[in-house]
Write a protein that holds these residues in place. Structure first.
Motif, PDB file in Angstrom:
ATOM      1  N   ALA A 137      27.483 151.849  81.629  1.00 47.73           N
ATOM      2  CA  ALA A 137      27.369 152.970  82.685  1.00 47.73           C
ATOM      3  C   ALA A 137      27.162 152.461  84.142  1.00 47.73           C
ATOM      4  O   ALA A 137      27.502 153.232  85.021  1.00 47.73           O
ATOM      5  N   LYS A 138      26.706 151.062  84.153  1.00 44.94           N
ATOM      6  CA  LYS A 138      26.383 150.705  85.675  1.00 44.94           C
ATOM      7  C   LYS A 138      27.102 149.692  86.494  1.00 44.94           C
ATOM      8  O   LYS A 138      27.225 149.493  87.347  1.00 44.94           O
ATOM      9  N   VAL A 139      27.760 148.721  85.337  1.00 44.20           N
ATOM     10  CA  VAL A 139      28.402 147.484  85.769  1.00 44.20           C
ATOM     11  C   VAL A 139      29.666 147.521  84.917  1.00 44.20           C
ATOM     12  O   VAL A 139      29.561 148.085  83.543  1.00 44.20           O
ATOM     13  N   LYS A 140      30.798 146.838  85.497  1.00 43.32           N
ATOM     14  CA  LYS A 140      31.943 145.989  84.552  1.00 43.32           C
ATOM     15  C   LYS A 140      31.992 144.930  85.005  1.00 43.32           C
ATOM     16  O   LYS A 140      31.911 144.358  86.099  1.00 43.32           O
ATOM     17  N   LEU A 141      32.670 144.205  84.069  1.00 40.77           N
ATOM     18  CA  LEU A 141      32.983 142.864  84.151  1.00 40.77           C
ATOM     19  C   LEU A 141      34.907 142.978  84.125  1.00 40.77           C
ATOM     20  O   LEU A 141      35.078 143.556  83.232  1.00 40.77           O
ATOM     21  N   VAL A 142      35.198 142.179  85.100  1.00 38.96           N
ATOM     22  CA  VAL A 142      36.628 142.197  85.266  1.00 38.96           C
ATOM     23  C   VAL A 142      37.037 140.966  85.692  1.00 38.96           C
ATOM     24  O   VAL A 142      36.180 140.104  86.504  1.00 38.96           O
ATOM     25  N   PRO A 143      38.257 140.501  85.335  1.00 40.49           N
ATOM     26  CA  PRO A 143      38.498 138.867  85.544  1.00 40.49           C
ATOM     27  C   PRO A 143      38.640 138.737  87.076  1.00 40.49           C
ATOM     28  O   PRO A 143      39.048 139.309  88.085  1.00 40.49           O
ATOM     29  N   PHE A 144      38.071 137.518  87.534  1.00 42.80           N
ATOM     30  CA  PHE A 144      37.939 137.346  88.937  1.00 42.80           C
ATOM     31  C   PHE A 144      39.180 137.076  89.635  1.00 42.80           C
ATOM     32  O   PHE A 144      39.850 135.976  89.206  1.00 42.80           O
ATOM     33  N   ILE A 145      39.686 137.661  90.602  1.00 44.96           N
ATOM     34  CA  ILE A 145      40.900 137.467  91.319  1.00 44.96           C
ATOM     35  C   ILE A 145      40.648 137.209  92.686  1.00 44.96           C
ATOM     36  O   ILE A 145      39.876 137.822  93.417  1.00 44.96           O
ATOM     37  N   PRO A 146      40.846 136.016  93.013  1.00 44.40           N
ATOM     38  CA  PRO A 146      40.652 135.246  94.361  1.00 44.40           C
ATOM     39  C   PRO A 146      40.828 136.333  95.684  1.00 44.40           C
ATOM     40  O   PRO A 146      39.983 136.516  96.341  1.00 44.40           O
ATOM     41  N   SER A 147      42.098 136.951  95.683  1.00 45.91           N
ATOM     42  CA  SER A 147      42.350 137.741  96.645  1.00 45.91           C
ATOM     43  C   SER A 147      41.426 138.926  96.754  1.00 45.91           C
ATOM     44  O   SER A 147      41.706 139.582  97.876  1.00 45.91           O
ATOM     45  N   VAL A 148      40.834 139.366  95.868  1.00 43.80           N
ATOM     46  CA  VAL A 148      40.347 140.417  95.729  1.00 43.80           C
ATOM     47  C   VAL A 148      38.710 140.195  96.013  1.00 43.80           C
ATOM     48  O   VAL A 148      37.703 140.822  96.860  1.00 43.80           O
ATOM     49  N   HIS A 149      37.980 139.338  95.172  1.00 42.23           N
ATOM     50  CA  HIS A 149      36.799 138.958  94.832  1.00 42.23           C
ATOM     51  C   HIS A 149      36.092 137.769  95.544  1.00 42.23           C
ATOM     52  O   HIS A 149      35.038 137.646  95.794  1.00 42.23           O
ATOM     53  N   ALA A 150      37.058 136.839  96.073  1.00 41.26           N
ATOM     54  CA  ALA A 150      36.728 135.406  96.676  1.00 41.26           C
ATOM     55  C   ALA A 150      35.769 135.598  97.871  1.00 41.26           C
ATOM     56  O   ALA A 150      34.499 135.062  98.000  1.00 41.26           O
ATOM     57  N   VAL A 151      36.397 136.374  98.804  1.00 39.04           N
ATOM     58  CA  VAL A 151      35.789 136.299 100.034  1.00 39.04           C
ATOM     59  C   VAL A 151      34.142 137.174 100.038  1.00 39.04           C
ATOM     60  O   VAL A 151      32.976 136.650 100.707  1.00 39.04           O
ATOM     61  N   PRO A 152      34.095 138.493  99.440  1.00 39.46           N
ATOM     62  CA  PRO A 152      32.878 138.980  99.418  1.00 39.46           C
ATOM     63  C   PRO A 152      31.834 138.255  98.478  1.00 39.46           C
ATOM     64  O   PRO A 152      30.617 138.312  99.016  1.00 39.46           O
ATOM     65  N   PHE A 153      32.219 137.703  97.408  1.00 39.78           N
ATOM     66  CA  PHE A 153      31.211 136.860  96.431  1.00 39.78           C
ATOM     67  C   PHE A 153      30.814 135.516  97.414  1.00 39.78           C
ATOM     68  O   PHE A 153      29.412 135.309  97.716  1.00 39.78           O
ATOM     69  N   TYR A 154      31.776 134.714  98.004  1.00 39.36           N
ATOM     70  CA  TYR A 154      31.482 133.679  98.683  1.00 39.36           C
ATOM     71  C   TYR A 154      30.597 133.897  99.988  1.00 39.36           C
ATOM     72  O   TYR A 154      29.445 133.287 100.292  1.00 39.36           O
ATOM     73  N   THR A 155      30.887 135.083 100.639  1.00 46.14           N
ATOM     74  CA  THR A 155      30.083 135.451 101.715  1.00 46.14           C
ATOM     75  C   THR A 155      28.620 135.635 101.557  1.00 46.14           C
ATOM     76  O   THR A 155      27.652 135.137 102.116  1.00 46.14           O
ATOM     77  N   SER A 156      28.509 136.472 100.317  1.00 47.52           N
ATOM     78  CA  SER A 156      26.966 136.694 100.049  1.00 47.52           C
ATOM     79  C   SER A 156      26.385 135.369  99.470  1.00 47.52           C
ATOM     80  O   SER A 156      25.296 135.308  99.663  1.00 47.52           O
ATOM     81  N   ALA A 157      27.085 134.903  98.582  1.00 48.01           N
ATOM     82  CA  ALA A 157      26.412 133.567  98.024  1.00 48.01           C
ATOM     83  C   ALA A 157      26.006 132.445  98.755  1.00 48.01           C
ATOM     84  O   ALA A 157      24.998 131.811  98.333  1.00 48.01           O
ATOM     85  N   THR A 158      26.553 132.442  99.928  1.00 44.45           N
ATOM     86  CA  THR A 158      26.166 131.139 100.701  1.00 44.45           C
ATOM     87  C   THR A 158      25.203 131.676 101.746  1.00 44.45           C
ATOM     88  O   THR A 158      24.938 130.865 102.641  1.00 44.45           O
ATOM     89  N   LYS A 159      24.983 133.080 101.705  1.00 50.62           N
ATOM     90  CA  LYS A 159      23.855 133.367 102.953  1.00 50.62           C
ATOM     91  C   LYS A 159      22.448 132.686 102.686  1.00 50.62           C
ATOM     92  O   LYS A 159      21.824 132.387 104.181  1.00 50.62           O
ATOM     93  N   THR A 160      22.148 132.605 101.593  1.00 46.95           N
ATOM     94  CA  THR A 160      20.712 131.718 101.389  1.00 46.95           C
ATOM     95  C   THR A 160      20.814 130.860 100.587  1.00 46.95           C
ATOM     96  O   THR A 160      21.555 130.931  99.377  1.00 46.95           O
ATOM     97  N   PRO A 161      20.099 129.340 100.827  1.00 49.50           N
ATOM     98  CA  PRO A 161      20.114 128.649  99.569  1.00 49.50           C
ATOM     99  C   PRO A 161      19.937 128.761  98.340  1.00 49.50           C
ATOM    100  O   PRO A 161      20.025 128.213  97.649  1.00 49.50           O
TER     101      PRO A 161
END
Length: 253
Positions: free
Chosen positions: A40-64
């Motif tokens: 009810a709260k999350v879904k898993l979808v195939p990772f598509i670089p043009s959609v998901h890469a920038v938001p993931f990378y931007t947040s994941a690399t904010k803090t070591p």
């Protein structure tokens, strides 16, 4: 009898985050049941670089700390895209983007790319063994200590371990390999009902120089290495209490 070896290393992949009208080929060898890959709260979808890469990378690399125990390093977003393409190129691997449905369902122009909460990978899907390893499992900083980890892992467990009549693959084993020093990852797996099978798998990963680990001599490739802990949940665990345990966790979070 003579022989030859004509192996050539593959050319570096061409990867991009540019939007495209072409459908992204996930190159996955197994049935993908999106209906069970969600709660009810999350879904898993195939990772598509043009959609998901920038938001993931931007947040994941904010803090070591986010990538502290992950065995690979991303110096640039292109490093991450190459890693994602490495997943895509193997038909027994798949990387999911974890999408926060609570945020997505708020409306007001919020799109899926605005709701990326992390990634969850499937490593080495084996029809012969009916088993898989989860990894990497990375929850982004703003979603840690929320419902996201529990719900995402639960959805992935259901997809692998639930019987086909209930929407799953009906496989027998899910395993989880954590850095032996990563107590939080080990606790997470145990909280989801996984059992410790080996507390120390020695020298199980090669690491770069910038990672925490044990020094390896030059004649062994140099760099660093790590020990791992191996945990797993199997079909008989699932049917004898773990399914109910996971359901309760999801209902509480």
């Amino acid at each position: 009898m003579s022989f030859t070896n004509l192996y050539q290393p593959p050319s570096p992949p061409v990867v991009t985050t540019d939007p495209t009208e072409e459908r992204y080929d996930i190159n996955f060898a197994y049935p993908l049941h999106l209906s069970i890959l969600q709660t009810a709260k999350v879904k898993l979808v195939p990772f598509i670089p043009s959609v998901h890469a920038v938001p993931f990378y931007t947040s994941a690399t904010k803090t070591p700390d986010t990538m502290r125990f992950i065995p690979f390093t991303f110096h640039t977003i292109n490093d991450f895209l190459v890693h994602a393409e490495g997943f895509r190129s193997k038909p027994d691997y798949l990387m999911f983007a974890i999408i926060d449905k609570l945020k997505l369902n708020q409306g007001g122009g919020i799109e899926e790319k605005d709701c990326v909460a992390g990634v969850l990978g499937l490593l080495g899907m084996s029809q012969a063994k009916r088993s898989v390893e989860f990894g990497p499992v990375i929850v982004l900083p703003e979603y840690q200590r929320t419902h996201v980890s529990t719900h995402a892992i639960a959805a992935a467990m259901r997809y692998i371990l639930e019987v086909p009549a209930l929407g799953g693959l009906g496989w027998r084993r899910v395993q989880w390999t954590a850095n032996a020093d990563n107590a939080a990852s080990i606790r997470c797996a145990e909280r989801m009902g996984m059992k410790m099978e080996a507390s120390v798998l020695r020298w199980s990963y090669c690491l770069g120089e910038e990672k925490e680990g044990m020094d390896a001599p030059a004649e062994r490739g140099g760099g660093k290495g790590r020990h791992s802990s191996l945990l797993a949940v199997c079909w008989d665990d699932w049917e004898n209490g773990v399914r109910d345990h996971v359901t309760r966790l999801v209902e509480r979070r």
